[in-house]
Design an enzyme around this catalytic site. Structure first.
Site, PDB file in Angstrom:
ATOM      1  N   SER A 143      -8.096   1.165  -3.716  1.00 37.11           N
ATOM      2  CA  SER A 143      -7.354   0.842  -4.933  1.00 37.11           C
ATOM      3  C   SER A 143      -6.714  -0.529  -4.798  1.00 37.11           C
ATOM      4  O   SER A 143      -6.429  -0.984  -3.686  1.00 37.11           O
ATOM      5  CB  SER A 143      -6.276   1.904  -5.200  1.00 37.11           C
ATOM      6  OG  SER A 143      -5.698   1.740  -6.477  1.00 37.11           O
ATOM      7  N   ASP A 144      -6.500  -1.164  -5.927  1.00 39.89           N
ATOM      8  CA  ASP A 144      -5.817  -2.461  -5.923  1.00 39.89           C
ATOM      9  C   ASP A 144      -5.006  -2.598  -7.200  1.00 39.89           C
ATOM     10  O   ASP A 144      -5.482  -2.237  -8.289  1.00 39.89           O
ATOM     11  CB  ASP A 144      -6.820  -3.611  -5.816  1.00 39.89           C
ATOM     12  CG  ASP A 144      -6.116  -4.929  -5.533  1.00 39.89           C
ATOM     13  OD1 ASP A 144      -5.689  -5.130  -4.378  1.00 39.89           O
ATOM     14  OD2 ASP A 144      -5.970  -5.748  -6.456  1.00 39.89           O
ATOM     15  N   THR A 145      -3.809  -3.120  -7.063  1.00 38.85           N
ATOM     16  CA  THR A 145      -2.906  -3.297  -8.203  1.00 38.85           C
ATOM     17  C   THR A 145      -2.454  -4.743  -8.297  1.00 38.85           C
ATOM     18  O   THR A 145      -2.069  -5.340  -7.292  1.00 38.85           O
ATOM     19  CB  THR A 145      -1.664  -2.391  -8.059  1.00 38.85           C
ATOM     20  OG1 THR A 145      -2.076  -1.023  -7.991  1.00 38.85           O
ATOM     21  CG2 THR A 145      -0.719  -2.561  -9.244  1.00 38.85           C
TER      22      THR A 145
END
Length: 203
Positions: A75-77
């Site tokens: 995941s990446d934000t």
């Protein structure tokens, strides 16, 4: 509790984020943590959504190659305002500058999530609109002094002290925390595994 006729799958979270670990545990997904060591630089001309999704996929794919038995979650934000990507601040002064830019305005939190196993990588993106309250310089410096902003995209965490900075959000709250759980479970099922409100199992 896992049913006797279901076989749990080894799940790896390709992230060192404590928020993501907590969220996976919250929905009963037993997992190991193996942070992915990748270059997170933005490519020239790369759009924010494409950037976040590429990093999520790269994290998941990289760890899946190392652990072929596992279902790997990446995941990446990022935070986006005026078309610019705000990642994690390098220091306190950069955190202050980011928060001053966000003060009293709307921005977009983009969180991409990817699931990889046996040569397949599936991904999706949630984009959430967040509006900040107007903040004084004193409020910003006091918040930065807590240390909370230093490891978070856009220099704030909605699950901590940063909750008091937010006026409203439109979209998936968990995506703002760093892991869109509904989207994740959908990808797990699309990959051919079962999530029955607990461990991920062979369907």
């Amino acid at each position: 509790m896992t049913s006797p006729n279901r076989t749990p799958v080894h799940v790896i979270l390709a992230s060192q984020s404590p928020r993501r670990r907590e969220l996976l545990s919250q929905i009963g997904i037993v997992h190991d943590v193996r942070p992915a060591d990748i270059d997170e630089s933005v490519w020239p001309g790369e759009e924010p959504v494409a950037h976040a999704e590429r990093l999520a996929c790269t994290k998941a794919h990289t760890l899946a190659l190392q652990h072929p038995d596992a279902v790997v979650i990446g995941s990446d934000t990022i935070v986006v305002i005026d078309g610019a990507i705000l990642g994690k601040p390098a220091d306190a002064s950069e955190a202050v500058a980011m928060l001053e830019r966000l003060s009293g305005r709307e921005h977009t939190v983009v969180t991409a999530v990817a699931v990889a196993h046996e040569g397949r990588t599936l991904s999706g993106v949630e984009a959430v609109t967040v509006r900040f309250r107007p903040l004084t310089r004193q409020q910003i410096t006091q918040y930065v002094a807590t240390g909370e902003p230093m490891d978070k995209a856009g220099a704030y965490g909605i699950q901590g002290f940063g909750a008091t900075l937010v006026e409203r959000i439109h979209g998936d709250y968990f995506a703002v925390m760093g892991l869109p759980l509904g989207r994740l479970v959908g990808l797990i099922r699309e990959l051919g595994y079962e999530y029955a409100f607990g461990p991920v199992c062979v369907s």
